[in-house]
Design a protein around this motif. Structure first.
Motif, short mmCIF file in Angstrom:
data_model
loop_
_atom_site.label_atom_id
_atom_site.label_comp_id
_atom_site.label_asym_id
_atom_site.label_seq_id
_atom_site.Cartn_x
_atom_site.Cartn_y
_atom_site.Cartn_z
N THR A 138 0.83 -1.21 0.00
CA THR A 138 0.00 0.00 0.00
C THR A 138 0.86 1.26 0.00
O THR A 138 0.41 2.31 -0.45
CB THR A 138 -0.92 0.02 1.23
OG1 THR A 138 -0.13 -0.16 2.42
CG2 THR A 138 -1.96 -1.08 1.15
N ASP B 243 -0.90 2.93 -2.86
CA ASP B 243 -1.84 3.95 -2.39
C ASP B 243 -1.14 5.24 -1.97
O ASP B 243 -1.59 6.33 -2.34
CB ASP B 243 -2.65 3.39 -1.21
CG ASP B 243 -3.52 2.20 -1.62
OD1 ASP B 243 -4.05 2.24 -2.75
OD2 ASP B 243 -3.66 1.26 -0.83
N ASN B 244 -0.06 5.14 -1.20
CA ASN B 244 0.68 6.35 -0.85
C ASN B 244 1.48 6.92 -2.03
O ASN B 244 1.82 8.10 -2.05
CB ASN B 244 1.65 6.09 0.30
CG ASN B 244 0.97 5.98 1.65
OD1 ASN B 244 1.29 5.12 2.45
ND2 ASN B 244 0.01 6.86 1.92
N ASP C 143 1.76 3.97 6.91
CA ASP C 143 1.01 5.02 6.23
C ASP C 143 1.74 6.34 6.39
O ASP C 143 2.33 6.62 7.44
CB ASP C 143 -0.39 5.13 6.84
CG ASP C 143 -1.33 5.96 5.98
OD1 ASP C 143 -0.99 6.25 4.82
OD2 ASP C 143 -2.42 6.31 6.47
N GLN D 54 -4.04 6.54 2.17
CA GLN D 54 -4.63 5.22 1.98
C GLN D 54 -6.11 5.26 2.36
O GLN D 54 -6.51 5.92 3.32
CB GLN D 54 -3.90 4.19 2.85
CG GLN D 54 -2.45 3.99 2.47
CD GLN D 54 -1.77 2.94 3.31
OE1 GLN D 54 -2.42 2.03 3.83
NE2 GLN D 54 -0.46 3.02 3.45
N ILE E 291 -7.19 -0.16 4.35
CA ILE E 291 -6.52 -0.34 5.65
C ILE E 291 -7.20 -1.45 6.43
O ILE E 291 -6.55 -2.36 6.98
CB ILE E 291 -6.53 0.97 6.45
CG1 ILE E 291 -5.64 2.01 5.78
CG2 ILE E 291 -6.08 0.73 7.89
CD1 ILE E 291 -5.73 3.38 6.40
#
Length: 597
Positions: free
Chosen positions: A36, A40-41, A387, A415, A420
């Protein structure tokens, strides 16, 4: 620099073709990655280089890697000069051998056409874990590089096409989530392969010699554009100083970051002399990262978009004394250097705001906060939630700061709560913007956000890297500073407790961790803000009715749906008199004394 001797239309077509190669590399990483952090990040970058190792194009990714990727490839070329072959692939992450911090692994692939080395493809990705004492390998309180994970000096991970099994076994034996790390490395390798195929096609279409000529022209073109943009800026010397709260070890001891910008004609110098000596905590930076902060700040105030390549850097000098937080020496810890990079951009903006006031934002949220939670599931399989959160821009000379948008040094995304929860033993109880935090100003600072994580596993470790708790994001030209960041931890059955900005600890089932980012500073005197804009902010819950009067001098009608213009004018007169400013403050880090009742 000589003018190109070929058709300018051909040059533009080639230039965009090559830029698209770097962008296609970035899309390849996004589509094929496992973690992620990358998916996502978006904490990765891609770039394309000529055969000499000069960066020709960077993909649409992170400005924080502008100065870092060329430095890393330079280290590889220095190490393997004269011993680079078709089928080779190289990797590194060590800050003292061309890297930045250990989670960022660089991978480079040389590209040959008819036996001649003509280019390199390069990627950098932040890996979820590279070992070390803390899950996520990003602890702010490590005191030397040896605590932070596996160090990779420039190494050949494929030798003429043969995979270096020893390297991969060594790396994957020392990380907590080997499948994820291996998958992300494969994503980087895939991006390099995509670049190789595309570039060989270009060489077949144009011919190798013309490709070399066009690549050289791209560098010269960027240099000309950069010099022309710099020449538009006022000459002079502009200095600014900002601070990190502390390094998480010497708590309460601010860390100075000072830059002096000297602009003369078509050249510009960023001198970091006067910044703090390197610290015990993990906030130290390499020179390559410091260069990236300078480049990012300068490119942000240019009127025309200059291509990101080595040609653009020819007119920019960066000085950072050895042994300082901006150019650390071995064995400094560097895992949390991201915080310092963001603060260096704020420092550059503080200097450039004196040069070109209308083009620079007030300080942003000071990001990015790193939240790492790691543990084992019921089958003893390890997991790591990692994150990076940042979300608030400072006010601008023409508009409010942006709410919920990443700092421009990173271009990172948050995210989603659903992802998550699906991939970790966490339940996200809230994810929301927070009112009454954005710095008051003629143009308000961006609002921060709050996210609450309920831990559903049995036990885990948590590591938090944040800042802007003590030293607020500054406002510019009378704008008030933004609100501070906060960390809260509520143990099962207990009450919320305030935790430090940087800490490492334990989580147990049912514990609730809450992080609030800092807010952006305001731009311009709040008493000059359009009262209708204040009313809009009150109705949207960005500003409370009480602070509309206290900070902005705006009085609302009893129904709360309109502005009392007469009472507002009178209150603003009283507030100006009570504030007693002789001159409008250039930068505010503390709230001014107010006398509103």
């Amino acid at each position: 620099m000589s003018a190109p001797s070929f058709d300018p239309f051909e040059f533009e077509l080639f230039r965009n073709s090559l830029l698209s190669v770097a962008d296609e590399m970035a899309l390849t990483v996004h589509r094929t990655t496992y973690s992620t952090v990358l998916r996502d990040n978006l904490d990765y970058s891609t770039a394309f280089f000529d055969g000499q190792g000069r960066m020709i194009a960077q993909g649409f990714s992170l400005p924080s890697h502008l100065g870092s990727i060329p430095t890393a490839l330079g280290a590889v070329i220095e190490r393997f000069k004269g011993d680079i072959h078709p089928g080779d692939v190289y990797a590194l992450n060590d800050p003292f051998h061309g890297g930045m911090h250990l989670p960022d692994i660089f991978i480079f692939k040389p590209i040959f056409v008819d036996g001649e080395l003509v280019a390199f493809a390069g990627t950098i990705s932040h890996h979820t874990d590279v070992g070390g004492r803390v899950a996520g390998s990003n602890a702010p309180d490590s005191i030397e590089i040896y605590q932070e994970g596996v160090r990779i000096a420039p190494i050949r991970i494929y030798d003429k096409g043969a995979r270096n099994e020893t390297f991969f076994e060594m790396l994957l034996m020392n990380v907590r989530v080997p499948e994820m790390v291996a998958g992300d490395i494969r994503a980087q390798l895939s991006a390099c392969h995509v670049a190789e195929v595309a570039f060989i096609d270009l060489c077949r279409s144009y011919g190798v010699e013309k490709v070399k000529l066009l690549g050289e022209a791209m560098l010269d073109h960027s240099e000309r554009m950069t010099r022309a943009e710099i020449a538009k800026l006022p000459d002079g010397v502009f200095a600014f100083e900002d601070y990190l709260d502390d390094d998480g070890i010497d708590v309460g001891k601010p860390i100075a970051l000072k830059v002096t910008v000297t602009k003369t004609g078509d050249r510009i110098l960023f001198d970091w002399t006067g910044s703090s000596p390197q610290v015990r905590g993990a906030l130290n930076c390499t020179l390559s990262f410091t260069k990236s902060a300078a480049y990012c700040g300068l490119f942000s105030v240019m009127e025309n978009r200059v291509p990101n390549n080595d040609g653009a850097f020819r007119a920019i000098d960066v000085i950072a004394p050895l042994g300082t937080i901006t150019n650390c020496v071995h064995p400094a810890s560097v895992a949390a250097r991201g915080l310092t990079g963001f603060r260096m951009v704020d420092t550059v903006f503080g200097a450039l705001a004196q040069m070109v006031p209308g083009k620079v934002t007030a300080a942003g949220d000071g990001g990015n906060t790193n939240i790492s939670i790691g543990g084992y599931d019921a089958d003893r399989k390890p997991y790591i939630f990692c994150d990076f959160t940042c979300c608030a821009w400072g006010g601008r000379a023409f508009a409010d700061g942006i709410d919920g948008n990443s700092h421009m040094f990173a271009n990172m995304a948050g995210q989603s709560s659903e992802v998550i929860e699906a991939e970790n033993p966490l339940f996200v109880e809230c994810y929301e913007l927070v009112g009454d935090r954005g710095g008051a100003g003629k143009f308000r600072g961006g609002a921060p956000y709050r996210r609450a994580y309920r831990f559903l596993g049995n036990e885990a470790v948590i590591s938090i890297r944040s800042d802007r708790r003590d030293i607020r994001p500054y406002g510019l030209y009378g704008g008030y500073p933004g609100g501070v960041s906060m960390n809260y931890l509520t143990r099962t059955g207990g009450a919320p407790e305030v935790y430090p900005a940087k800490f490492y600890g334990q989580l147990r089932h049912g514990d609730l961790f809450v992080h609030e980012t800092a807010a952006g500073g305001g731009w311009g005197d709040p008493l000059e803000r359009d009262p209708e804009h204040v009313l809009r902010d009150v109705r949207n819950e960005f500003v409370s009715a009480g602070n509309a009067g206290k900070l902005y001098g705006v009085v609302l009608a009893t129904d709360g749906r309109s502005v009392d213009a007469v009472a507002t004018q009178a209150l603003r007169v009283r507030l100006r008199k009570a504030r007693a400013w002789q001159d409008t403050p250039y930068a505010l880090r503390e709230m001014p004394a107010l006398a509103a009742e």
